[in-house]
Design an enzyme around this catalytic site. Structure first.
Site, PDB file in Angstrom:
ATOM      1  N   HIS A 101       0.830  -1.209   0.000  1.00 60.80           N
ATOM      2  CA  HIS A 101       0.000   0.000   0.000  1.00 60.80           C
ATOM      3  C   HIS A 101       0.861   1.255   0.000  1.00 60.80           C
ATOM      4  O   HIS A 101       2.041   1.226   0.332  1.00 60.80           O
ATOM      5  CB  HIS A 101      -0.924   0.028   1.223  1.00 60.80           C
ATOM      6  CG  HIS A 101      -0.186   0.089   2.538  1.00 60.80           C
ATOM      7  ND1 HIS A 101       0.499  -0.965   3.069  1.00 60.80           N
ATOM      8  CD2 HIS A 101      -0.043   1.101   3.421  1.00 60.80           C
ATOM      9  CE1 HIS A 101       1.045  -0.620   4.216  1.00 60.80           C
ATOM     10  NE2 HIS A 101       0.736   0.644   4.459  1.00 60.80           N
ATOM     11  N   ASP A 103       0.451   5.046   1.895  1.00 60.47           N
ATOM     12  CA  ASP A 103      -0.227   5.336   3.159  1.00 60.47           C
ATOM     13  C   ASP A 103      -1.457   6.233   3.034  1.00 60.47           C
ATOM     14  O   ASP A 103      -1.444   7.217   2.287  1.00 60.47           O
ATOM     15  CB  ASP A 103       0.764   5.953   4.146  1.00 60.47           C
ATOM     16  CG  ASP A 103       1.677   4.884   4.729  1.00 60.47           C
ATOM     17  OD1 ASP A 103       1.174   3.786   5.027  1.00 60.47           O
ATOM     18  OD2 ASP A 103       2.883   5.139   4.842  1.00 60.47           O
ATOM     19  N   HIS A 256       4.681   0.063   0.060  1.00 63.34           N
ATOM     20  CA  HIS A 256       5.467  -0.736   1.000  1.00 63.34           C
ATOM     21  C   HIS A 256       4.576  -1.799   1.623  1.00 63.34           C
ATOM     22  O   HIS A 256       3.342  -1.712   1.581  1.00 63.34           O
ATOM     23  CB  HIS A 256       6.082   0.154   2.087  1.00 63.34           C
ATOM     24  CG  HIS A 256       5.078   0.886   2.889  1.00 63.34           C
ATOM     25  ND1 HIS A 256       4.387   1.979   2.410  1.00 63.34           N
ATOM     26  CD2 HIS A 256       4.586   0.682   4.135  1.00 63.34           C
ATOM     27  CE1 HIS A 256       3.542   2.412   3.316  1.00 63.34           C
ATOM     28  NE2 HIS A 256       3.636   1.643   4.379  1.00 63.34           N
ATOM     29  N   ARG A 271       6.570   5.921  14.309  1.00 63.58           N
ATOM     30  CA  ARG A 271       6.209   6.290  12.940  1.00 63.58           C
ATOM     31  C   ARG A 271       5.721   7.729  12.892  1.00 63.58           C
ATOM     32  O   ARG A 271       4.985   8.162  13.781  1.00 63.58           O
ATOM     33  CB  ARG A 271       5.089   5.343  12.506  1.00 63.58           C
ATOM     34  CG  ARG A 271       4.615   5.458  11.088  1.00 63.58           C
ATOM     35  CD  ARG A 271       3.466   4.450  10.957  1.00 63.58           C
ATOM     36  NE  ARG A 271       2.973   4.296   9.617  1.00 63.58           N
ATOM     37  CZ  ARG A 271       2.187   5.159   9.003  1.00 63.58           C
ATOM     38  NH1 ARG A 271       1.825   6.277   9.605  1.00 63.58           N
ATOM     39  NH2 ARG A 271       1.738   4.908   7.790  1.00 63.58           N
TER      40      ARG A 271
HETATM   41  C1  SIN Z   1       3.677   0.857   7.892  1.00 57.93           C
HETATM   42  O1  SIN Z   1       3.033   0.356   6.967  1.00 57.93           O
HETATM   43  O2  SIN Z   1       3.638   2.068   8.108  1.00 57.93           O
HETATM   44  C2  SIN Z   1       4.536  -0.002   8.800  1.00 57.93           C
HETATM   45  C3  SIN Z   1       5.642  -0.676   8.072  1.00 57.93           C
HETATM   46  C4  SIN Z   1       6.470  -1.544   8.976  1.00 57.93           C
HETATM   47  O3  SIN Z   1       6.183  -1.664  10.179  1.00 57.93           O
HETATM   48  O4  SIN Z   1       7.445  -2.133   8.497  1.00 57.93           O
END
Ligand code: SIN
Length: 280
Positions: A101, A103, A256, A271
């Site tokens: 996806h 974000d 990602h 994050r």
């Molecule tokens: C995310 O999708 O923001 C998290 C990615 C991760 O934890 O590796």
């Protein structure tokens, strides 16, 4: 190694991503930041090992890339609400961010970039994968590009296929908030990156429900083809984390996926999200 004056940049794969060495992000000069931003435009995912950041320090580093915004569905840390902790305890099975996806594409102005800072990671497993959406677009046939050119797609936070807001109490350690909030973003299927001018594919399996003017059942076969195509191994790189690594990716050009292959082990990341523009 790529050639820069102040930083060492080692590509992670032929397609995208780079590890940057020789930098302390808390004291980097303007000249170093200029090179980091250039490397970010070229590689779209940058990782910086061995950084010492507290929540405020992470927010400060993030602001070098733009203004910070809140993540809509997870509570931030009390000392720095822009930072959300993503924790999977050893006893938990579900993770945040599994599946390819970009974000929060269900918002009107999705973040241009997202950054993670690793606090605790398993010895093996828990890698993050990234895929290059410029390449995903550029390798489509002229006929497919023509079909996609006028299309817009609906992205919904209620798609409940994954991501931070879905799966309810499966994320015991991630403090979900505003779970009933209905968010929807309608965006071009192919977007043009505002800095590089390159076109990138912008649909994803977690949030995109259908094309505007098409039924879900009609959209599904084409979306499924695009989801398979955009994650071809040659468009990807994979990062194996160590603690104290800062990573940032460009959501306008990259998708990602977090790998859920570390059952019985703990992982904690912090994050942050960096403000973006309306996709065009
Ligand atoms: C995310 O999708 O923001 C998290 C990615 C991760 O934890 O590796």
């Amino acid at each position: 190694m790529m050639s820069f004056e102040h930083i060492q940049v080692r590509p992670l794969s032929g397609s995208l991503g780079a590890e940057v060495q020789g930098v302390d992000l808390t004291v980097a000069s303007d000249a170093v930041w200029d090179e980091i931003r250039q490397a970010f435009r070229e590689r779209m995912v940058l990782v910086f090992p061995d950084q010492r950041l507290d929540p405020q320090g992470l927010a400060k580093v993030g602001r070098q890339f733009g203004e910070l915004i809140y993540y809509p569905f997870v509570e931030g840390l009390p000392e720095e609400p822009f930072v959300i902790p993503l924790i999977k305890e050893a006893s938990e099975t579900k993770i945040f961010g599994e599946g390819w996806h970009s974000d929060t594409t269900y918002t009107e102005q999705p973040p241009k970039a997202t950054a993670l800072y690793s606090i605790e990671v398993p010895d093996t497993g828990g890698d993050t994968m990234f895929a290059n959406m410029y390449q995903a677009y550029e390798t489509l046939s002229p006929g497919m590009k023509e079909l996609l050119a006028p299309l817009r797609a609906v992205n919904s936070a209620s798609a409940r296929k994954g991501g931070g807001r879905a799966a309810g109490n499966a994320y015991q350690s991630v403090k979900l908030i505003n779970r009933d909030q209905k968010l929807e973003g309608i965006h071009p299927v192919v977007r043009t990156h505002p800095e590089t001018g390159r076109k990138a594919l912008y649909v994803n399996a977690l949030h995109t429900t259908h094309f505007v003017g098409w039924r879900e059942a009609e959209s599904k076969p084409l979306l499924e083809f695009l989801h398979r195509h955009k994650a071809l191994p040659e468009f990807t790189c994979r990062y194996k984390w160590r603690p104290a690594t800062f990573a940032i990716w460009d959501n306008r050009a990259v998708q990602h996926s977090a790998l859920n292959d570390y059952q019985g082990k703990r992982r904690e990341m912090w994050r942050i999200s960096i403000a973006g523009e309306t996709p065009a």
